[in-house]
Design a protein around this motif. Structure first.
Motif, PDB file in Angstrom:
ATOM      1  N   SER A  50       4.313  11.541   1.515  1.00 47.33           N
ATOM      2  CA  SER A  50       4.216  12.640   2.488  1.00 47.33           C
ATOM      3  C   SER A  50       4.438  13.999   1.838  1.00 47.33           C
ATOM      4  O   SER A  50       3.862  15.004   2.273  1.00 47.33           O
ATOM      5  N   ASP A 102       0.311   4.247  -2.565  1.00 48.11           N
ATOM      6  CA  ASP A 102      -0.012   5.573  -2.020  1.00 48.11           C
ATOM      7  C   ASP A 102       0.981   6.643  -2.458  1.00 48.11           C
ATOM      8  O   ASP A 102       0.708   7.848  -2.301  1.00 48.11           O
ATOM      9  N   SER A 117       0.822  -1.210   0.000  1.00 48.06           N
ATOM     10  CA  SER A 117       0.000   0.000   0.000  1.00 48.06           C
ATOM     11  C   SER A 117       0.855   1.258   0.000  1.00 48.06           C
ATOM     12  O   SER A 117       0.457   2.287  -0.563  1.00 48.06           O
ATOM     13  N   GLU A 118       2.069   1.188   0.613  1.00 48.23           N
ATOM     14  CA  GLU A 118       2.954   2.351   0.624  1.00 48.23           C
ATOM     15  C   GLU A 118       3.359   2.749  -0.792  1.00 48.23           C
ATOM     16  O   GLU A 118       3.433   3.946  -1.112  1.00 48.23           O
ATOM     17  N   MET A 163      10.450   1.095  -0.112  1.00 49.95           N
ATOM     18  CA  MET A 163       9.394   1.466   0.828  1.00 49.95           C
ATOM     19  C   MET A 163       9.683   2.831   1.452  1.00 49.95           C
ATOM     20  O   MET A 163       8.767   3.647   1.638  1.00 49.95           O
ATOM     21  N   ARG A 219       7.257   6.197   1.046  1.00 46.08           N
ATOM     22  CA  ARG A 219       6.684   6.968   2.155  1.00 46.08           C
ATOM     23  C   ARG A 219       7.018   8.448   2.018  1.00 46.08           C
ATOM     24  O   ARG A 219       6.175   9.327   2.291  1.00 46.08           O
TER      25      ARG A 219
END
Length: 347
Positions: A271, A235, A231-232, A263, A267
């Motif tokens: 962000s 996303d 999912s990271e 990963m 992230r």
């Protein structure tokens, strides 16, 4: 006027009654005459019956023609299913539904919703199957037409639908076929549907699934790889609908060779939420922060039949490490040696 002239104008026939005909006198006087009269009466009766039969035969012919027309009309509707207008609140999404929520927010959906509103309902029917038992107010399950159903639901309009009896496999295959033929279905959404079918045990293997729905096994494997991304990673993109088939192999290889690095970069990208294009995000996921900026991913993969056969990774100095996943026979080693030597000789 003279008496003679007046008399000439009198109609004596109207004054003197006609002599009554004696029925007895109309009958034949001889046996042959009686037989002839009887024959004439029978012939007249036969002619009357014949006329009646001809009239009935004409009616039968006319009815047969109408029946043939009706049969031809029915044949033209062979296999057709009637439509019904249903309350969209009584229809639930299928467990194999592949539409991401963002599919109901983009401009394409807004245009579809406007068209349905202008027409007073969906012109192209959706397909549903009846549920054996009502579930949370739902009496039907969607087979295909999730965007049309959602548009009618938001507009408060009844949804035009085919109602059919389908097994789970038949439902899945009809949904997949109808959605694949529509250009707006993304690779990630296709992969999500394939993953649900396999995870639920609907098909024993990806190969069996590919055969059942008639798609290339390589494309199916790539779609599955996108749907099974962490999912990271998903996303990191503004929407999973931006993921492309051609990125599946490289992303999968990167996660195999540098899972922690991928990963971590995912992230950070999620962000930051910059205005980076999806292509730039893909390249950033594959490129370590200290790798040389070449405009290309730092990890390259090589696949065959949907499986990674080898990878090439660049370090910060731009040096390449090539890893061959396939077994290296003596013949393959010799062939690869010649290729590498040819590469250096050409410099």
């Amino acid at each position: 006027m003279s008496l003679r002239d007046k008399a000439s104008k009198i109609d004596f026939a109207s004054i003197v009654p006609a002599a009554a005909v004696n029925p007895e006198s109309a009958r034949p006087k001889t046996a042959p005459g009686a037989m002839m009269a009887l024959a004439n009466e029978q012939r007249s009766e036969l002619l009357r019956e014949n006329d009646e039969l001809r009239a009935k035969a004409a009616q039968v012919t006319e009815l047969e023609g109408k029946l043939d027309d009706a049969v031809d009309e029915l044949r033209s509707w062979d296999g057709a299913k009637p439509t019904r207008r249903l309350d969209p609140r009584e229809i639930r999404r299928s467990m194999y539904a592949n539409r991401h929520e963002s599919s109901f927010q983009n401009q394409s959906f807004k245009d579809l919703k406007r068209d349905i509103q202008d027409a007073g309902g969906n012109v192209q029917p959706v397909k549903v199957r009846a549920l054996a038992n009502e579930v949370e107010g739902a009496k039907f399950e969607l087979v295909y037409g999730h965007r049309r159903h959602e548009a009618c639901l938001q507009l408060g309009l009844p949804v035009l639908a085919f109602v059919d009896n389908l097994t789970d496999q038949a439902l899945f295959e009809e949904m997949e076929r109808e959605n694949r033929e529509r250009a707006d279905l993304s690779p990630w959404e296709q992969g999500t549907m394939y993953a649900k079918a396999l995870d639920s045990g609907l098909y024993a293997s990806a190969r069996q699934l590919a055969s059942a729905i008639g798609v290339d096994s390589t494309n199916l494997s790539r779609a599955l790889a996108l749907a099974r991304m962490p999912s990271e990673v998903v996303d990191a993109f503004a929407s999973p609908l931006e993921l492309q088939f051609r990125w599946a192999t490289d992303l999968k290889a990167a996660l195999e060779t540098d899972p922690l690095g991928v990963m971590d970069r995912a992230r950070k990208l999620a962000s930051q939420r910059t205005n980076m294009t999806s292509k730039a995000i893909f390249a950033a996921l594959l490129s370590p922060g200290d790798a040389p900026s070449t405009g290309a991913p730092a990890i390259r993969s090589f696949d065959k039949d949907g499986k990674v056969q080898g990878t090439m990774k660049l370090d910060k100095a731009g040096r390449a490490t090539i890893k061959i996943h396939a077994p290296m026979t003596a013949a393959r080693q010799q062939k690869l040696t010649k290729l590498i030597q040819g590469f250096f000789d050409s410099e």
